[in-house]
Design a protein around this motif. Structure first.
Motif, PDB file in Angstrom:
ATOM      1  N   ARG A 230       0.831  -1.210   0.000  1.00 39.74           N
ATOM      2  CA  ARG A 230       0.000   0.000   0.000  1.00 39.74           C
ATOM      3  C   ARG A 230       0.861   1.255   0.000  1.00 39.74           C
ATOM      4  N   SER A 231       1.937   1.223   0.779  1.00 40.93           N
ATOM      5  CA  SER A 231       2.828   2.381   0.838  1.00 40.93           C
ATOM      6  C   SER A 231       3.493   2.634  -0.513  1.00 40.93           C
ATOM      7  N   HIS A 232       3.892   1.568  -1.193  1.00 31.65           N
ATOM      8  CA  HIS A 232       4.540   1.716  -2.500  1.00 31.65           C
ATOM      9  C   HIS A 232       3.574   2.274  -3.541  1.00 31.65           C
ATOM     10  N   MET A 233       2.341   1.741  -3.565  1.00 29.88           N
ATOM     11  CA  MET A 233       1.377   2.159  -4.581  1.00 29.88           C
ATOM     12  C   MET A 233       0.722   3.489  -4.235  1.00 29.88           C
ATOM     13  N   GLY A 234       0.556   3.775  -2.940  1.00 32.53           N
ATOM     14  CA  GLY A 234       0.007   5.059  -2.539  1.00 32.53           C
ATOM     15  C   GLY A 234      -1.511   5.122  -2.496  1.00 32.53           C
ATOM     16  N   PHE A 235      -2.166   4.132  -1.897  1.00 34.50           N
ATOM     17  CA  PHE A 235      -3.620   4.201  -1.716  1.00 34.50           C
ATOM     18  C   PHE A 235      -3.964   3.831  -0.283  1.00 34.50           C
ATOM     19  N   GLU A 236      -5.189   4.143   0.112  1.00 36.04           N
ATOM     20  CA  GLU A 236      -5.646   3.939   1.480  1.00 36.04           C
ATOM     21  C   GLU A 236      -6.621   2.764   1.530  1.00 36.04           C
ATOM     22  N   ALA A 237      -6.463   1.908   2.528  1.00 34.80           N
ATOM     23  CA  ALA A 237      -7.377   0.779   2.733  1.00 34.80           C
ATOM     24  C   ALA A 237      -8.425   1.158   3.784  1.00 34.80           C
ATOM     25  N   TRP A 238      -9.676   0.812   3.493  1.00 33.18           N
ATOM     26  CA  TRP A 238     -10.795   1.087   4.412  1.00 33.18           C
ATOM     27  C   TRP A 238     -11.514  -0.228   4.655  1.00 33.18           C
ATOM     28  N   TYR A 239     -11.566  -0.660   5.928  1.00 34.24           N
ATOM     29  CA  TYR A 239     -12.091  -1.982   6.263  1.00 34.24           C
ATOM     30  C   TYR A 239     -13.526  -1.889   6.764  1.00 34.24           C
ATOM     31  N   CYS A 240     -14.361  -2.791   6.265  1.00 36.02           N
ATOM     32  CA  CYS A 240     -15.763  -2.844   6.656  1.00 36.02           C
ATOM     33  C   CYS A 240     -15.885  -3.429   8.063  1.00 36.02           C
ATOM     34  N   MET A 241     -17.025  -3.216   8.672  1.00 31.41           N
ATOM     35  CA  MET A 241     -17.299  -3.792   9.983  1.00 31.41           C
ATOM     36  C   MET A 241     -17.339  -5.307   9.868  1.00 31.41           C
ATOM     37  N   PRO A 242     -16.824  -6.008  10.863  1.00 29.13           N
ATOM     38  CA  PRO A 242     -16.825  -7.479  10.776  1.00 29.13           C
ATOM     39  C   PRO A 242     -18.233  -8.054  10.835  1.00 29.13           C
ATOM     40  N   GLY A 243     -18.386  -9.217  10.226  1.00 30.34           N
ATOM     41  CA  GLY A 243     -19.660  -9.926  10.279  1.00 30.34           C
ATOM     42  C   GLY A 243     -20.703  -9.329   9.370  1.00 30.34           C
ATOM     43  N   ILE A 244     -21.944  -9.653   9.687  1.00 28.83           N
ATOM     44  CA  ILE A 244     -23.063  -9.229   8.830  1.00 28.83           C
ATOM     45  C   ILE A 244     -23.298  -7.721   8.891  1.00 28.83           C
ATOM     46  N   LYS A 245     -22.780  -7.065   9.955  1.00 30.60           N
ATOM     47  CA  LYS A 245     -22.977  -5.620  10.082  1.00 30.60           C
ATOM     48  C   LYS A 245     -22.311  -4.868   8.936  1.00 30.60           C
ATOM     49  N   GLY A 246     -21.220  -5.406   8.424  1.00 33.49           N
ATOM     50  CA  GLY A 246     -20.492  -4.699   7.380  1.00 33.49           C
ATOM     51  C   GLY A 246     -20.720  -5.236   5.981  1.00 33.49           C
ATOM     52  N   ALA A 247     -21.674  -6.155   5.834  1.00 34.87           N
ATOM     53  CA  ALA A 247     -21.874  -6.775   4.524  1.00 34.87           C
ATOM     54  C   ALA A 247     -22.306  -5.759   3.474  1.00 34.87           C
ATOM     55  N   HIS A 248     -23.100  -4.744   3.898  1.00 34.96           N
ATOM     56  CA  HIS A 248     -23.613  -3.777   2.935  1.00 34.96           C
ATOM     57  C   HIS A 248     -22.606  -2.670   2.625  1.00 34.96           C
ATOM     58  N   GLU A 249     -21.492  -2.618   3.361  1.00 39.94           N
ATOM     59  CA  GLU A 249     -20.567  -1.501   3.191  1.00 39.94           C
ATOM     60  C   GLU A 249     -19.723  -1.620   1.930  1.00 39.94           C
ATOM     61  N   LYS A 250     -19.690  -2.785   1.338  1.00 35.92           N
ATOM     62  CA  LYS A 250     -19.068  -2.939   0.015  1.00 35.92           C
ATOM     63  C   LYS A 250     -19.970  -3.830  -0.842  1.00 35.92           C
ATOM     64  N   GLY A 251     -21.241  -3.448  -0.833  1.00 34.85           N
ATOM     65  CA  GLY A 251     -22.236  -4.242  -1.549  1.00 34.85           C
ATOM     66  C   GLY A 251     -22.042  -4.244  -3.053  1.00 34.85           C
ATOM     67  N   GLY A 252     -21.347  -3.220  -3.595  1.00 34.45           N
ATOM     68  CA  GLY A 252     -21.142  -3.180  -5.030  1.00 34.45           C
ATOM     69  C   GLY A 252     -20.342  -4.355  -5.539  1.00 34.45           C
ATOM     70  N   VAL A 253     -19.195  -4.632  -4.902  1.00 33.79           N
ATOM     71  CA  VAL A 253     -18.361  -5.738  -5.360  1.00 33.79           C
ATOM     72  C   VAL A 253     -18.931  -7.079  -4.912  1.00 33.79           C
ATOM     73  N   GLU A 254     -19.636  -7.121  -3.782  1.00 37.26           N
ATOM     74  CA  GLU A 254     -20.286  -8.366  -3.348  1.00 37.26           C
ATOM     75  C   GLU A 254     -21.294  -8.816  -4.409  1.00 37.26           C
TER      76      GLU A 254
END
Length: 546
Positions: A230-254
């Protein structure tokens, strides 16, 4: 198709106006006569009746105690909350409620539990907020499982997917595993195809390829290799909430992984290699640019045309996605890499080598010199052998060749051709099993210096000439190499190249001898013996020829 109650009422009213009786209408439409009278009175069906609330007088003294137990469950651990049987047992033990039935307590708890949760503010209807994504800022990443028939064998592989949030442009690639090397290589392939990377964040769940531990909420302990990437490429990672609570937070790729699998990978793909499958997927990804997402006027390709110039540029220095390992070569000339085994030249037995483990191949080095390269196996416990790695050992042990695993795999892959088989059979017939096999191994060693097509051409010409020597094969292979490199000269007739080709060893020997002008031998004198015997005359005396 069953008719609605409104349609039944309309039909009853129509037939009633024609004079059909109430009894006949009830029989015709399979309803009670009360329903027929209700339809005659009004075109609108009456509202459905609510089930009656049955009184439970025996439960009244214990309702407060049950409510108290349900309220304590609000703060209790999920697996240590009251069940209906436990509530009934406590009521019997603590309140002498021996007359209560299980069904009575069950019905009351089923009604009161959500009410008590709502009173405490614990059971609210979840609301979702529409999101607007700015071009070039965000993306989502996920892995999805996929079954294919790889060379006829059902195999589970993993599909990497990166989807741009604004345009919906997605890149898919299939790997043999979802290890960290595949995870990083998937990003690099996607960034190369997109021509850049998001300027904002990329959304992830708790993939082991990046996260070593979920701490709390969105806090993660990331692996050092992932942080370095990540440091080499220069982008930020954002992690969804664990479990079913975070399932909708990246629903596009799911949803994208499931949609792509259903629409383009059904029925189960049948391919010879993963490279073949990824070529198909690349064609599909390009065709997806003409697709329109729901409620959008422009296509994915048109929206990505707006988004692509806004992406961050790729770093000038490339990132090496492979993982470095240092296995030791065992006595069979094999190294163990991720529960699979790969061969290296036998001279490295007992030594430690350096392995660069890529998502699709395994490259082995001795220092900085590459000594072996294999396609990565998708089967745990497999053995991938190259016959060339064992030729020096087989020169000393020619009897081990016929039953070797390396030869079996070479035959299966087509490296050991019918020309090799024919030469081996002819050499063993001419020189015996051991020397004939050594002659074949000498031919196989030619593959290290000459292209396979030229060696096979040399084998074919040697067999045509009746030769079983590796030297003859080498001469003809080099001649085939020269012919393939240079086109025939204009001043040399086309037939000259054919005349120079060896047809047989006998013709080669006779070509160097002077012309023999002697008459052909005859046996006419010996025919006189047959005539004398048939006439009963004695044979001539010894040494006399008549």
């Amino acid at each position: 198709m069953a008719r609605s109650l409104v349609e039944v009422f309309e039909a009853i009213r129509r037939d009633h106006r024609r004079g059909v009786s109430i009894r006949a209408l009830a029989q015709r439409y399979g309803v009670h006569r009360r329903t027929v009278r209700a339809a005659i009175d009004s075109a609108a069906p009456p509202p459905p009746r609510k089930p009656p609330q049955r009184a439970a007088p025996r439960l009244e003294p214990f309702k407060l105690a049950i409510d108290a137990m349900l309220r304590t469950d609000l703060s209790a651990p999920r697996k240590q909350r009251h069940t209906v049987r436990r509530i009934l047992a406590r009521l019997v033990a603590e309140n002498n409620a021996g007359d209560l039935s299980y069904s009575t307590v069950r019905d009351y708890v089923a009604r009161r539990r959500p009410e008590i949760a709502a009173e405490a503010g614990r059971c609210r209807q979840e609301a979702f907020i529409l999101q607007t994504h700015r071009p070039g800022e965000e993306a989502e990443v996920d892995f999805g499982e996929l079954w294919i028939r790889l060379a006829g064998v059902p195999t589970k592989v993993f599909m990497f997917a990166l989807r741009m949030s604004f345009s919906g442009k997605a890149v898919h690639h299939v790997f043999a595993s979802q290890g960290q090397e595949a995870f990083i290589e998937g990003h690099l392939r996607a960034f190369d195809l997109l021509g850049g990377l998001p300027t904002g964040k990329i959304r992830y769940d708790n993939l082991r390829s990046a996260v070593t531990r979920v701490v709390f909420g969105r806090t993660r302990t990331e692996s050092d290799r992932w942080v370095q990437f990540r440091s080499h490429m220069g982008f930020e990672a954002w992690y969804c909430m664990p479990g079913i609570k975070g399932a909708h937070e990246k629903g596009g790729v799911e949803g994208e992984v499931g949609r792509f699998r259903r629409n383009h990978l059904v029925p189960v793909p049948e391919v010879a290699t993963l490279a073949e499958l990824n070529e198909r997927i690349a064609v599909i990804d390009r065709a997806e640019d003409d697709r329109r997402l729901e409620h959008r006027v422009r296509t994915i390709g048109q929206d990505f045309g707006v988004e692509q110039p806004l992406l961050a540029s790729l770093p000038a220095e490339p990132f090496e996605p492979a993982r470095q390992l240092t296995p030791k070569v065992n006595r069979y000339g094999l190294i163990g890499v991720r529960q699979s085994h790969y061969s290296v030249p036998a001279r490295f037995i007992g030594q430690t080598v350096r392995v660069m483990l890529h998502a699709s191949e395994v490259v082995v080095f001795d220092g900085r010199t590459e000594i072996a390269r294999h396609e990565r196996s998708v089967t745990k416990g497999s053995q991938t052998l190259v016959l060339d790695h064992y030729l020096e050992v087989l020169l000393r042990k020619p009897g081990a060749l016929s039953g070797s695993t390396a030869l079996a795999q070479a035959r299966e892959s087509g490296v050991f051709t019918m020309a090799h088989e024919a030469f081996w059979a002819a050499a063993k017939k001419a020189h015996g099993d051991a020397d004939g096999t050594r002659a074949l191994i000498d031919v196989l060693l030619l593959h290290r210096r000459l292209p396979a097509a030229d060696v096979i051409a040399g084998l074919t010409l040697a067999l045509t000439a009746g030769a079983t020597s590796a030297d003859v094969v080498a001469v003809e292979a080099r001649r085939a190499r020269q012919v393939s490199r240079s086109a025939p000269s204009a001043d040399v007739p086309a037939g000259d190249s054919e005349q120079r080709r060896v047809v047989s060893l006998t013709e080669r020997r006779l070509a160097a001898l002077p012309t023999d002008n002697r008459p052909l031998p005859s046996v006419a004198h010996y025919d006189q013996l047959l005539r004398r015997r048939s006439a009963g005359q004695p044979p001539p005396s010894e040494g006399v020829v008549s």
